[in-house]
Design an enzyme around this catalytic site. Structure first.
Site, PDB file in Angstrom:
ATOM      1  N   ASP A  25       0.821  -1.199   0.000  1.00  0.00           N
ATOM      2  CA  ASP A  25       0.000   0.000   0.000  1.00  0.00           C
ATOM      3  C   ASP A  25       0.866   1.265   0.000  1.00  0.00           C
ATOM      4  O   ASP A  25       2.069   1.230   0.251  1.00  0.00           O
ATOM      5  CB  ASP A  25      -1.017  -0.014   1.147  1.00  0.00           C
ATOM      6  CG  ASP A  25      -0.385  -0.032   2.529  1.00  0.00           C
ATOM      7  OD1 ASP A  25       0.819   0.229   2.634  1.00  0.00           O
ATOM      8  OD2 ASP A  25      -1.103  -0.301   3.497  1.00  0.00           O
ATOM      9  N   LYS A  26       0.241   2.378  -0.311  1.00  0.00           N
ATOM     10  CA  LYS A  26       0.949   3.637  -0.532  1.00  0.00           C
ATOM     11  C   LYS A  26       1.840   4.064   0.639  1.00  0.00           C
ATOM     12  O   LYS A  26       2.973   4.514   0.427  1.00  0.00           O
ATOM     13  CB  LYS A  26      -0.062   4.740  -0.858  1.00  0.00           C
ATOM     14  CG  LYS A  26       0.549   6.027  -1.380  1.00  0.00           C
ATOM     15  CD  LYS A  26      -0.543   6.975  -1.854  1.00  0.00           C
ATOM     16  CE  LYS A  26       0.044   8.245  -2.452  1.00  0.00           C
ATOM     17  NZ  LYS A  26      -1.013   9.146  -2.969  1.00  0.00           N
TER      18      LYS A  26
END
Length: 240
Positions: free
Chosen positions: A104-105
């Site tokens: 994820d980011k």
């Protein structure tokens, strides 16, 4: 010999089988001018196009396998329109490649990129059997109870996580080795126990270790690729 359309697109290195299925569902793939159903088979003589681009088996290139250290803020998607901070634009690799799985980011660390749709399919099919190792820091001190609870399963997303290896590395830091890949699993596990993840870095996937600086990548060695394929064969037999 007839080949399923998603396998055909993965074999020529256009995209993964999963991505191919999405393109088919979106009506972006045609065979001889007609939009096929998922599972449709194609012959070598058929005209296959994706968004008007002709796809041929002669396009197949040498397989590429990269180990990339994803920085925080980069998104693991090939969709350049939806996400400007995507992994493909960041790497700027001269040939078409796509990520295997996701980070994820806000997370960083190891992620694989390839043009080999078959290995993507094998890894995703075996996703509940191969090890992924992370180093995590949280917002307050952890203790023995935290380690034991994380190790023996935490209720998230309507299920109990699998038993896993967890080792404390410092007052607020621990190592965790997972063999499953639930959505934002580590963050959700920590949140359930009243902690908030501050940093999360993936440092190993199966036999491949993170050994390049943030934002850099390297190719798999021949030995790594050979061992990876051996591990995948074992995982697939267990998974099936």
């Amino acid at each position: 010999m007839a080949t399923r359309i998603n396998k055909y697109l993965s074999e020529v290195g256009f995209c993964s089988r999963r991505r191919a299925d999405r393109l088919i569902e979106e009506g972006k793939v045609t065979i001889n001018g007609k939009v096929p159903e998922i599972g449709t088979k194609v012959e070598d003589s058929d005209l296959v196009e994706v968004e008007g681009q002709r796809i041929e088996k002669s396009m197949k290139q040498k397989n590429i396998y990269l180990a990339f250290n994803k920085p925080v803020g980069i998104v693991c998607t090939t969709n350049k329109v939806v996400e400007p901070n995507n992994i493909i634009d960041f790497i700027k690799y001269p040939k078409r490649i796509f990520p295997i799985g996701r980070l994820d980011k806000p997370s960083e660390g190891l992620i694989f990129l390839t043009n080999d749709g078959d290995i993507v399919n094998k890894i995703l099919r075996a996703r509940n059997n191969h090890e992924k190792e992370y180093i995590v820091s949280v917002n307050r001190p952890i203790n023995r109870k935290f380690i034991q609870t994380m190790s023996h399963g935490v209720e998230i997303l309507g299920t109990i996580t699998k038993n896993c290896f967890v080792e404390q590395l410092g007052p607020n830091k621990f190592k965790i080795i997972l063999t499953q890949g639930l959505n934002r699993q580590i963050r959700r596990m920590c949140e359930t126990l009243g902690y908030r993840v501050q940093t999360l870095k993936r440092v190993r996937i199966m036999n491949i270790k993170l050994d390049v600086p943030p934002g850099k990548y390297r190719k798999f060695t021949k030995e790594e690729l050979l061992e990876l394929n051996k591990l995948l064969e074992k995982s697939l037999k267990t998974f099936d």
